[in-house]
Write an enzyme that holds these catalytic residues in place. Structure first.
Site, PDB file in Angstrom:
ATOM      1  CE  LYS A  14       7.274   0.062   2.842  1.00 38.66           C
ATOM      2  NZ  LYS A  14       6.713  -0.381   4.091  1.00 38.66           N
ATOM      3  CG  ASP A  63      -0.657  -4.617   8.510  1.00 37.03           C
ATOM      4  OD1 ASP A  63      -1.791  -5.300   8.546  1.00 37.03           O
ATOM      5  OD2 ASP A  63      -0.214  -4.091   7.750  1.00 37.03           O
ATOM      6  CB  THR A  98      -0.900  -0.019   1.321  1.00 36.85           C
ATOM      7  OG1 THR A  98      -1.610  -1.388   1.165  1.00 36.85           O
ATOM      8  CG2 THR A  98      -2.052   1.051   1.250  1.00 36.85           C
ATOM      9  CG  PHE A  99       1.778   2.445   3.313  1.00 32.51           C
ATOM     10  CD1 PHE A  99       1.005   3.680   3.273  1.00 32.51           C
ATOM     11  CD2 PHE A  99       1.389   1.495   4.057  1.00 32.51           C
ATOM     12  CE1 PHE A  99      -0.062   3.815   4.211  1.00 32.51           C
ATOM     13  CE2 PHE A  99       0.305   1.639   4.822  1.00 32.51           C
ATOM     14  CZ  PHE A  99      -0.494   2.829   4.801  1.00 32.51           C
ATOM     15  N   GLY A 100       4.331   1.359  -0.404  1.00 33.03           N
ATOM     16  CA  GLY A 100       5.538   1.374  -1.024  1.00 33.03           C
ATOM     17  C   GLY A 100       5.928   0.262  -1.866  1.00 33.03           C
TER      18      GLY A 100
HETATM   19  N1  LIG Z   1      13.567  -6.780   3.607  1.00 36.85           N
HETATM   20  C1  LIG Z   1      12.765  -7.256   2.718  1.00 36.85           C
HETATM   21  N2  LIG Z   1      13.280  -8.415   1.994  1.00 36.85           N
HETATM   22  C2  LIG Z   1      12.489  -8.794   0.878  1.00 36.85           C
HETATM   23  N3  LIG Z   1      11.355  -8.465   0.814  1.00 36.85           N
HETATM   24  C3  LIG Z   1      10.735  -7.520   1.166  1.00 36.85           C
HETATM   25  C4  LIG Z   1      11.405  -6.897   2.370  1.00 36.85           C
HETATM   26  N4  LIG Z   1      10.556  -6.153   2.937  1.00 36.85           N
HETATM   27  C5  LIG Z   1       9.324  -6.281   2.216  1.00 36.85           C
HETATM   28  N5  LIG Z   1       9.507  -7.084   1.174  1.00 36.85           N
HETATM   29  C6  LIG Z   1       8.455  -7.586   0.245  1.00 36.85           C
HETATM   30  O1  LIG Z   1       7.818  -6.297  -0.317  1.00 36.85           O
HETATM   31  C7  LIG Z   1       6.328  -6.463   0.113  1.00 36.85           C
HETATM   32  C8  LIG Z   1       5.705  -5.354   0.809  1.00 36.85           C
HETATM   33  O2  LIG Z   1       6.467  -4.614   1.752  1.00 36.85           O
HETATM   34  P1  LIG Z   1       5.806  -3.769   2.914  1.00 36.85           P
HETATM   35  O3  LIG Z   1       4.817  -4.792   3.727  1.00 36.85           O
HETATM   36  O4  LIG Z   1       6.978  -3.282   3.961  1.00 36.85           O
HETATM   37  O5  LIG Z   1       5.055  -2.627   2.108  1.00 36.85           O
HETATM   38  P2  LIG Z   1       3.773  -1.827   2.404  1.00 36.85           P
HETATM   39  O6  LIG Z   1       3.516  -1.048   1.404  1.00 36.85           O
HETATM   40  O7  LIG Z   1       3.893  -1.458   4.015  1.00 36.85           O
HETATM   41  O8  LIG Z   1       2.714  -3.171   2.364  1.00 36.85           O
HETATM   42  P3  LIG Z   1       1.267  -3.448   3.017  1.00 36.85           P
HETATM   43  O9  LIG Z   1       0.300  -3.068   1.863  1.00 36.85           O
HETATM   44  O10 LIG Z   1       1.130  -4.609   3.513  1.00 36.85           O
HETATM   45  O11 LIG Z   1       1.229  -2.245   4.102  1.00 36.85           O
HETATM   46  C9  LIG Z   1       6.378  -7.694   1.553  1.00 36.85           C
HETATM   47  O12 LIG Z   1       5.167  -8.365   1.830  1.00 36.85           O
HETATM   48  C10 LIG Z   1       7.450  -8.535   1.036  1.00 36.85           C
HETATM   49  O13 LIG Z   1       6.987  -9.619  -0.077  1.00 36.85           O
END
Ligand SMILES: Nc1ncnc2c1ncn2[C@@H]1O[C@H](COP(=O)(O)OP(=O)(O)OP(=O)(O)O)[C@@H](O)[C@H]1O
Length: 477
Positions: free
Chosen positions: A33, A125, A14-16
């Site tokens: 990210k 979460d 959602t955020f990145g």
């Molecule tokens: N350190 C990492 N190493 C490898 N893959 C990663 C890492 N961090 C995140 N990812 C991948 O990227 C995806 C999204 O990361 P993240 O959950 O931090 O983003 P978000 O935008 O906060 O997502 P959400 O919609 O869940 O809030 C994770 O489900 C994972 O598959």
């Protein structure tokens, strides 16, 4: 950012969006990210929850934030790289995981949670997508919704994460979400929910689904919840279940016929209506389900190169050989969980100066005792408790990660007042699962697994390969 070469997108949240990347100078593989929102000041960045909370975390089961970079108003988080997330491991899988693997993962996650909770943070979460796996190591990621709680509230708030862990454990054991929701466009859901309060996209439906699995709360299981419900004139869907939909009760064990009694018991404890009946992470580590787990502290490990991550923890033998053994442990006699000590805060960052987070000085010497049950034949009891264009950073609070609608399924019902208060026809919720409880109930028994030892019910119900895959979540890569 020119120090890094982006290789491939590995996740889109959602955020990145998250990229696998290489540090051109060191050759280190990292995950970057790239935040979707623009950040026009450094102050905004350092106040993000993800930054504030992660800078204080230094534990082998919490993903390490290495750097924060702001360049051309775009914010990048540089994390240690992990191979995949737990959802990716589950989504195309036909064969159930060995319980030993699940035990190993959960043991590590509870250690990470225990560390985090003791420092006054809760994640809010937890879901399979946010548990990252590399080989046998699992780490908690995505602190976008993490919150700090005051000491007095800590016991109750951190138990939100424990509900989620119960749901995740059940999902790992059955390869199906235990309280399945649906992913829909919110605008659509709004309209549809207005027409029918038990529409599958409503929060009321989510509560209904939970009730259909663990039963509606009673005076015995959650008096406070019933009082809250009364106060807002809300009725748990027990009556409707019987009268309108004719859904039978679903004993947890029938949704996970291959799971051991200990696993089922722990899930039941974690997914208790009353947060006070859920074990804390430290208490969960003492549950008989983990009796065969052992932990080698980093200080005793042979190679310094692996000192930052714990070795595989888990049973020494296969689950098949252990599934009928029971070594219940009394909490009163259990050894207290010893956790890592919080890292010292980083020095204040200087504007415009690239600075690495000092997260490498992990002190693994404190967690020196294996967590192991020692008392046999007593019953586990649940706890009874009432700028410059380019900036890099070392970290501090929140704004971007504040959407509470991200995913409520795994977060669970412990946001009691919130949830009850929001159970309205117009409520919306964003969810990721699409298979109904009815579908789960229609799981056909499959041929018995050769060599399995278990109770009688297992012999008729134990599936080795679920016939359908229950997932509909989208994962990049
Ligand atoms: N350190 C990492 N190493 C490898 N893959 C990663 C890492 N961090 C995140 N990812 C991948 O990227 C995806 C999204 O990361 P993240 O959950 O931090 O983003 P978000 O935008 O906060 O997502 P959400 O919609 O869940 O809030 C994770 O489900 C994972 O598959």
């Amino acid at each position: 950012m020119d120090r890094y070469k982006l290789i491939k997108e590995v996740g889109d949240g959602t955020f990145g969006s998250v990229w696998r990347a290489i540090n051109k100078q060191t050759g280190e593989v990292v995950a970057i990210k790239k935040m979707k929102k623009k950040y026009y000041s450094w102050d905004e960045c350092i106040n993000l929850r993800e930054v504030k909370s992660l800078r204080r975390m230094n534990h082998p089961n919490i993903v390490k934030l290495k750097e924060v970079i702001r360049e051309n108003d775009i914010l990048y988080f540089v994390f240690e790289y992990m191979e995949c997330n737990l959802y990716q491991l589950m989504k195309d899988r036909q064969k159930l995981f060995a319980e030993a693997d699940i035990r190993n993962w959960c043991f590590q996650v509870f250690q990470g949670l225990s560390y985090m909770h003791q420092r006054g943070y809760f994640h809010r979460d937890l879901k399979p997508e946010n548990l990252l796996v590399s080989k046998d190591i699992i780490k908690i990621a995505d602190f976008g919704l993490a919150r700090e709680c005051y000491r007095t509230d800590r016991q109750v708030f951190v138990l939100i994460d424990m509900w989620a862990m119960g749901a995740i454990m059940a999902e790992l054991l059955s390869l199906r979400p235990i309280f399945p929701g649906a992913r829909v466009a919110k605008s659509n859901a709004n309209e549809q929910v207005k027409m029918f309060p038990y529409h599958p996209f409503s929060e009321a439906d989510e509560i209904y689904k939970i009730c259909s699995v663990i039963g509606s709360p009673t005076k015995e299981t959650w008096l406070e919840g019933l009082n809250l419900a009364n106060a807002i004139n809300y009725q748990f869907p027990e009556g409707l279940t019987v009268v309108l939909l004719q859904l039978p009760d679903v004993p947890l064990a029938s949704l996970m016929p291959s799971a051991s009694d200990d696993a089922i018991n722990l899930i039941e404890r974690l997914c208790s209506w009353d947060p006070c009946n859920r074990p804390t992470a430290a208490e969960a580590l003492q549950h008989p389900f983990f009796q065969s787990c052992f932990y080698v502290p980093p200080s005793l490990r042979p190679k310094p190169s692996v000192a930052r991550t714990p070795p595989p923890v888990g049973p020494r033998g296969s689950f098949e050989h252990q599934s009928v053994k029971r070594h219940p442990v009394s909490l009163a006699n259990a050894k207290p969980f010893k956790s890592y000590v919080a890292p010292k805060s980083n020095a204040a960052f200087g504007s415009g100066v690239q600075r690495k987070l000092d997260m490498a000085n992990q002190d693994g010497t404190r967690n020196t005792k294996p967590v192991r049950s020692s008392v046999k034949d007593s019953k586990y009891r649940p706890p009874g408790r009432k700028s410059p264009r380019k900036q890099m950073y070392s970290i501090e609070d929140n704004s971007a990660g504040s959407s509470l609608n991200k995913n409520r399924v795994a977060r669970g019902v412990s946001e009691t007042a919130d949830k009850l208060a929001n159970v309205s026809i117009g409520g919306t919720v964003s969810r990721r699962h699409s298979v109904s409880v009815m579908q789960q109930q229609q799981l056909k028994p499959l041929p018995m697994k050769a060599g399995c030892v278990g109770e009688t019910r297992d012999m008729f119900l134990r599936p080795t390969q679920p016939t359908t895959n229950a997932y509909s979540r989208k994962v990049a890569g």
